[in-house]
Design an enzyme around this catalytic site. Sequence first.
Site, PDB file in Angstrom:
ATOM      1  N   ARG A  48      -0.464  -9.096  13.036  1.00 12.57           N
ATOM      2  CA  ARG A  48      -1.072  -8.098  12.145  1.00 12.57           C
ATOM      3  C   ARG A  48      -1.880  -8.777  11.047  1.00 12.57           C
ATOM      4  NH1 ARG A  48       4.254  -4.963  10.916  1.00 12.57           N
ATOM      5  NH2 ARG A  48       3.085  -4.062   9.196  1.00 12.57           N
TER       6      ARG A  48
ATOM      7  N   ARG B 153     -10.172   0.424   8.411  1.00 18.76           N
ATOM      8  CA  ARG B 153      -9.595  -0.897   8.619  1.00 18.76           C
ATOM      9  C   ARG B 153     -10.552  -1.799   9.379  1.00 18.76           C
ATOM     10  NH1 ARG B 153      -3.773  -0.034   8.646  1.00 18.76           N
ATOM     11  NH2 ARG B 153      -2.714  -1.905   9.306  1.00 18.76           N
TER      12      ARG B 153
ATOM     13  N   ARG C 174      11.877  -4.930   5.046  1.00 17.82           N
ATOM     14  CA  ARG C 174      11.550  -3.513   4.770  1.00 17.82           C
ATOM     15  C   ARG C 174      12.469  -2.587   5.576  1.00 17.82           C
ATOM     16  NH1 ARG C 174       5.553  -1.636   5.374  1.00 17.82           N
ATOM     17  NH2 ARG C 174       5.748  -2.747   7.349  1.00 17.82           N
TER      18      ARG C 174
ATOM     19  N   LYS D 102       0.835  -1.209   0.000  1.00 19.51           N
ATOM     20  CA  LYS D 102       0.000   0.000   0.000  1.00 19.51           C
ATOM     21  C   LYS D 102       0.875   1.267   0.000  1.00 19.51           C
ATOM     22  CE  LYS D 102      -2.096  -1.215   3.838  1.00 19.51           C
ATOM     23  NZ  LYS D 102      -1.363  -2.468   4.135  1.00 19.51           N
TER      24      LYS D 102
ATOM     25  N   ARG E  36      11.034  -0.674  11.236  1.00 23.74           N
ATOM     26  CA  ARG E  36       9.922  -0.325  12.138  1.00 23.74           C
ATOM     27  C   ARG E  36       9.867  -1.278  13.320  1.00 23.74           C
ATOM     28  NH1 ARG E  36       4.763   0.320   8.170  1.00 23.74           N
ATOM     29  NH2 ARG E  36       3.832  -0.891   9.849  1.00 23.74           N
TER      30      ARG E  36
END
Length: 218
Positions: free
Chosen positions: A173, A93, A128, A17, A162
């Site tokens: 998640r 969400r 990431r 996203k 992160r």
Amino acid sequence: MSRQLKILLLGAPGAGKGTQATAIVEKYGVVHVSTGVMLRDAIAQKTALGLHAKKAMDAGKLVDDDTVNGIVAEKLASLVAENKGFLLDGYPRTLVQAEALEQSGQKLDIVIAIDTDDEPIVERITGRRSCPKCQRVYHIRHKQPKVEGQCDDCQDTALVTRDDDNEEVVRERLKAYYELTEPLIAYYTRQGCLVHVDGNQPIAQVRDQVLASIEKLK
Ligand code: AP5
């Protein structure tokens, strides 16, 4: 495109996203509204909102609907007052959030669901790296910065991992996604504004399909 677009990107953690948001913002000039970014900024600044959100985020749970609805409503009201289009990333969400958005009178032009298999998600998320200044997203294999460990745009800014980008939290998640967010696919399908894009493809191919789906609105 003359009208102010209102776009939503839907997808699991790591679906791409944020990555695709960059391409959409560059092409259409809409404002990127990412609740994940807003909440991480609040945590970095140690505000009351940040202190409130941190525990849920670190555990891979969702922050409560009232809190998130509140920060988004404020942001969207200011964008609408300025006659600006926007791209929602990570909001709504839950069904409660989707209903709050609808009741606020914001009608989305398009909802793009980036569909991904679970298997590559953990590899994407654990690889990431993000810029703490501009939030641009990289990957140690799939999207490398020009200089290792440094943001291409923010000179001398070291990329970071992160706090919630580890395998254990990613699995939480994903659970939250399937339980609370995936029902939004049916919700927006019923509203007739949802399109699917195959997010398992390489970044450039996903981008081409995402942009093509927005072009069709013309
Ligand atoms: P948020 O920041 O929104 O995280 P998320 O939804 O889990 O999504 P991610 O940012 O992890 O993934 P992405 O889809 O943007 O993927 P990206 O492009 O970075 O939310 C974080 C937390 O905040 C939540 O868990 C919750 O606690 C809280 N929160 C936020 N909003 C909330 C709300 N509305 N209500 C309640 N709580 C809320 O890509 C991932 C990696 O893969 C990158 O390294 C990228 O380079 C790479 N990549 C991307 N696409 C591809 C591709 N096609 N092929 C290969 N690699 C790719």
